[in-house]
Write a protein that holds these residues in place. Structure first.
Motif, mmCIF file in Angstrom:
data_model
loop_
_atom_site.group_PDB
_atom_site.id
_atom_site.type_symbol
_atom_site.label_atom_id
_atom_site.label_comp_id
_atom_site.label_asym_id
_atom_site.label_seq_id
_atom_site.Cartn_x
_atom_site.Cartn_y
_atom_site.Cartn_z
ATOM 1 N N UNK B 114 9.263 45.091 -36.463
ATOM 2 C CA UNK B 114 9.875 45.296 -35.153
ATOM 3 C C UNK B 114 9.239 44.303 -34.178
ATOM 4 N N UNK B 115 10.054 43.384 -33.685
ATOM 5 C CA UNK B 115 9.510 42.264 -32.909
ATOM 6 C C UNK B 115 8.865 42.724 -31.603
ATOM 7 N N UNK B 116 9.498 43.650 -30.894
ATOM 8 C CA UNK B 116 8.946 44.100 -29.611
ATOM 9 C C UNK B 116 7.584 44.767 -29.819
ATOM 10 N N UNK B 117 7.501 45.642 -30.828
ATOM 11 C CA UNK B 117 6.232 46.337 -31.052
ATOM 12 C C UNK B 117 5.195 45.420 -31.709
ATOM 13 N N UNK B 118 5.662 44.420 -32.460
ATOM 14 C CA UNK B 118 4.746 43.401 -32.982
ATOM 15 C C UNK B 118 4.125 42.634 -31.818
ATOM 16 N N UNK B 119 4.975 42.213 -30.875
ATOM 17 C CA UNK B 119 4.469 41.445 -29.741
ATOM 18 C C UNK B 119 3.521 42.278 -28.877
ATOM 19 N N UNK B 120 3.822 43.568 -28.726
ATOM 20 C CA UNK B 120 2.939 44.442 -27.938
ATOM 21 C C UNK B 120 1.555 44.500 -28.585
ATOM 22 N N UNK B 121 1.545 44.557 -29.914
ATOM 23 C CA UNK B 121 0.286 44.597 -30.658
ATOM 24 C C UNK B 121 -0.503 43.300 -30.440
#
Lengths: 331, 331
Positions: B114-121
């Motif tokens: 999941x790109x959004x949650x990857x980026x948040x991480x």
């Protein structure tokens, strides 16, 4: 027309889990087939594997000399880079020299494949730019030629002088009339050829050093640029980078999307082209390494070769669960 | 043994650029083949497509009831999720309920898809955890069964009671003796079967609702959990999620790595299994959609179907350069 043949297999535990078929041709400087697998007449899109052909007009036209392009810039024109800072910084500087900016690129923005620089971009809250597109070096070359020719900004149009020059170079080096073209990932036209035709073009590059005509000198300088700057071609960890380093500058190789790989071997005046029928990169990397080993230009025991030819399939916890390896046809 | 057949083709411009071959079987509740492509006896690893089989012991043992597992948790046990917060939050809560933490997982850390949650991480400067592994729901199920049985912590060992129960469930539902196993991406054993055997197991699940034995009731509850929570199975944009939604909860489907896909169709008491020989996910998604359309359970005009069966190949600038589509064999 013969069918593609088994070239690469993927094992997990004691069972073959997946199989990749393809076509491959080794061609000599006279254009004749030295060895082939599958169908030499199979029609393919070379994709990024033909970037050195697309860079010929840049030099032949006098544009590269007029703009003082360095060997590093010529390497970037042939690259499918990872959008790392080592790639984007010189391409941005090149744009500056041309008095242009990111919006002048016709290639779309692409997230960097270099993980560290991708993460830096995300942490900075920045979106990927067109310069991060793996083809931005090729496009900087296109823009240079466009400026040199005084042509219009839509340099990826099939009828644009830059693309007409690229098509001529492609048909002349493959020695085939291209029957059709597709639009590549970077929006530039990509002309179809047979696998044999693409290998023939690579053999032209391989034998170019022994000739003194304008095109041959351009071809030889591109081969030299590629082997001198392998890290600019594909970035750290890239197959092109690691395998070119492993061959100590004696062989230029280039990957293309959808399972294409080519090689230029000046010392043997041989060109290689291969296409994995299903388009898998893991298989094209394995197959080209196997053929280079077979030809005696790549040491089978070099870590870069082993990483592709007996590639361990590691899972998320680092456990080796299988191997990717060439079939008997390639060994 | 018959060869795999052409199932999915990738077009660019006016030329077919790549081709995917494979094997597929539609099986009825009696275990007989309704229709097949390629070789029904081809031996494959089901990979994540058999997670609903691996979840059977969790219910049959009484563990799910003893720990009060919800249908959402059963769906997560069958999931190959995207490491999004909608997946990791409930799996972490499940771990808490068990009095365990991330280190108790045997699956390795995986960057969220999941790109959004990857980026948040990445922005938070955090490394991916084991809970982000797409199989962490299955592993939470394994840990629950481990605790219920009072067994040791090495629950992915082939001789561990959890894995012995999974193997028995696999062999009993496929109605085959598995000849070997591989280690999966999440470090758990993955047992081989024929494509026919895997389709037979899916037909067992499809017909389970009409039976009242312990295993059938467990199977029916897993199918119900999967179709009730499609977003937990594969996350937003995932093929399983979008296609299950498109079929309005009437069909459960599940992808597996290396080109495997299965479907469970209760209203027809049919099971489907397919394997793309080269392991490509883009092809397995297209092929399963085509077969579901052929069987009349998926609307060919639904956007989720069209996105897989006439999938536009878009380049980095959003230009449509080609299509992925099923061959005539599937239409």
């Amino acid at each position: 027309m013969s069918a593609p043949v088994d070239l690469v297999e993927v094992w997990r535990g004691d069972m073959r889990e997946s199989i990749h078929q393809g076509h491959a041709v080794i061609c000599d400087a006279g254009g004749d087939i030295v060895q082939a697998w599958g169908d030499p007449a199979a029609m393919i899109y070379p994709r990024s594997s033909c970037k050195m052909i697309q860079a010929l007009p840049l030099i032949e036209s006098g544009a590269a000399a007029a703009f003082g392009l360095t060997p590093a810039q010529l390497a970037l024109a042939c690259a499918s880079h990872r959008g790392a800072v080592i790639h984007t910084a010189p391409v941005n500087a090149w744009l500056d020299d041309l008095g242009l900016n990111d919006d002048d690129f016709c290639c779309g923005p692409q997230e960097p494949r270099d993980v560290a620089d991708r993460n830096a971009l995300i942490r900075a809250g920045k979106a990927p730019c067109r310069v991060h597109n793996n083809c931005s070096g090729k496009h900087a070359g296109f823009l240079t030629l466009t400026k040199h020719l005084g042509a219009g900004p839509e340099y990826v149009d099939i009828a644009h002088p830059v693309q007409m020059a690229c098509k001529a170079a492609f048909e002349e080096t493959t020695q085939e009339d291209s029957p059709c073209y597709g639009i590549d990932g970077c929006s530039a036209p990509n002309h179809a050829s047979t696998v044999h035709g693409l290998a023939r073009a690579m053999a032209f590059f391989a034998a170019a050093g022994g000739r003194s005509d304008v095109r041959s000198k351009a071809a030889a300088s591109l081969v030299q640029a590629m082997v001198t700057f392998p890290e600019l071609i594909a970035g750290e960890t890239g197959a092109c980078t690691e395998l070119m380093r492993a061959m100590g500058g004696k062989v230029a190789i280039k990957t293309g999307a959808e399972g294409v790989f080519v090689a230029i071997i000046p010392e043997k005046k041989l060109g290689i082209a291969l296409k994995i029928a299903d388009g898998a990169t893991r298989a094209s990397e394995c197959a080209i390494a196997a053929i280079l080993v077979k030809l005696g230009v790549l040491d089978v025991n070099h870590p870069a070769a082993k990483a592709r030819m007996l590639a361990p399939v590691a899972n998320w916890d680092g456990l080796v669960t299988g191997r990717i390896r060439p079939t008997a046809a390639l060994t």
